[in-house]
Enzyme design. Sequence first.
Site, PDB file in Angstrom:
ATOM      1  N   HIS A 151       0.806  -1.228   0.000  1.00  0.00           N
ATOM      2  CA  HIS A 151       0.000   0.000   0.000  1.00  0.00           C
ATOM      3  C   HIS A 151       0.842   1.283   0.000  1.00  0.00           C
ATOM      4  CE1 HIS A 151      -3.567   2.417   1.647  1.00  0.00           C
ATOM      5  NE2 HIS A 151      -4.024   1.811   0.579  1.00  0.00           N
ATOM      6  N   LYS A 153       3.044   4.455  -1.195  1.00  0.00           N
ATOM      7  CA  LYS A 153       2.993   5.362  -2.341  1.00  0.00           C
ATOM      8  C   LYS A 153       4.193   6.294  -2.182  1.00  0.00           C
ATOM      9  CE  LYS A 153      -1.545   5.080  -0.645  1.00  0.00           C
ATOM     10  NZ  LYS A 153      -1.850   3.854  -1.321  1.00  0.00           N
ATOM     11  N   ASP A 158      17.065   9.867  -7.013  1.00  0.00           N
ATOM     12  CA  ASP A 158      18.529   9.865  -6.836  1.00  0.00           C
ATOM     13  C   ASP A 158      18.933   9.394  -5.436  1.00  0.00           C
ATOM     14  OD1 ASP A 158      18.765  10.789  -9.417  1.00  0.00           O
ATOM     15  OD2 ASP A 158      18.841  12.898  -8.832  1.00  0.00           O
TER      16      ASP A 158
END
Lengths: 214, 214
Positions: A151, A153, A158
């Site tokens: 779940h 996100k 870099d």
Amino acid sequence: LDQMSAMWTAKVLGLAVVALPLGVELLLLLLRRLRPARTLNEVLFFPSELACVEHIFTSLSSCLCPLPHSVETSLSRLLRRVLSAASSLDLCVFAFSNMNLSRAVLALHARGVVVRILSDRDYVAITGSQIGVLRRAGICVRCDATSVHMHHKFALVDGRRLITGSLNWTLTAVQSNTENVVVTEEPDLVRPFAEEFHRLWERNDPARCLRRRK
Amino acid sequence: LDQMSAMWTAKVLGLAVVALPLGVELLLLLLRRLRPARTLNEVLFFPSELACVEHIFTSLSSCLCPLPHSVETSLSRLLRRVLSAASSLDLCVFAFSNMNLSRAVLALHARGVVVRILSDRDYVAITGSQIGVLRRAGICVRCDATSVHMHHKFALVDGRRLITGSLNWTLTAVQSNTENVVVTEEPDLVRPFAEEFHRLWERNDPARCLRRRK
């Protein structure tokens, strides 16, 4: 003798008058240099205003679409943050169907940035998912099959800039939902997310899964 | 005259020898005081290990449940962060069904902490939702009806500590999903979330909605 003493006192006082402001100036300069540079900490809220983002992808944009142009929105800021990657993008996202974000990731891949994507097994195949498109373009994608839902996100740009929040990379999330995205370079926040990405990436190595099944 | 001059030179040099280390010491002391105290920045990952959290609610716990005891987990840390509220808790969460987190919020309310909850209209009435329980206890709850989904999952503790991430306050999120929670006191991150809470709280004022309908 008194005259001599007075002369010396004047010399010392004169020196002090010059040295004091110089010293203060030097001290302030030193303090300014020693204070750590302000760490990037930004919050973007969604739904994003509707606006054309063509100019973010093509510098010579004269887009004729009916959307407002040259407007800075949460989406355009997010796209810029993603496109700022110079060497790598590690993306760990539950649902990915947003065409603009997909275009940004494809652009990074095309210019040689190493992109790795981790996504949820159940959401990879939903209608409009961009995971197949990204995979076909040659981007390395792994799907988490071990937890009920992967779940997260978040993205690491870099390895030192973290993008995280409630926002899935979908059209509904960007255009309709009330959502947040935090962008930060705070090492105490970036480090654990980098370790989490590494852990999940290794855990979902297909070679390892095959070995486990044997 | 030469003797006088030599005496003065010795005096100035002697003063310099004493003043230099004293000055350096003072400068270092000043720098240490000026460097800002380390800001709280913590990341919790889920699923949380299964462990008894009874000791977090009752100091004299001798719980007999079969779960491991005295184990620090992501859930226990999150509960402690929530329970640390001394004056207010502003919670903005899409889905809220976790009994332990509900118990923590009820405990805050019982000890006089001002609790305000904003949730998604569609998810308030799902099976196991704690929103009804909290409302019946006298906690002020508002539901967002304006966006497709009020998808935030953040809390502000005493207006100065932010808890945010991918984690909904549900049992599945805590025990089964791969999730993250960021806890931070970074003012540049806390401020925008406080403003967002205020904006959404005002926007979903039932009195205002009634006026709009007239």
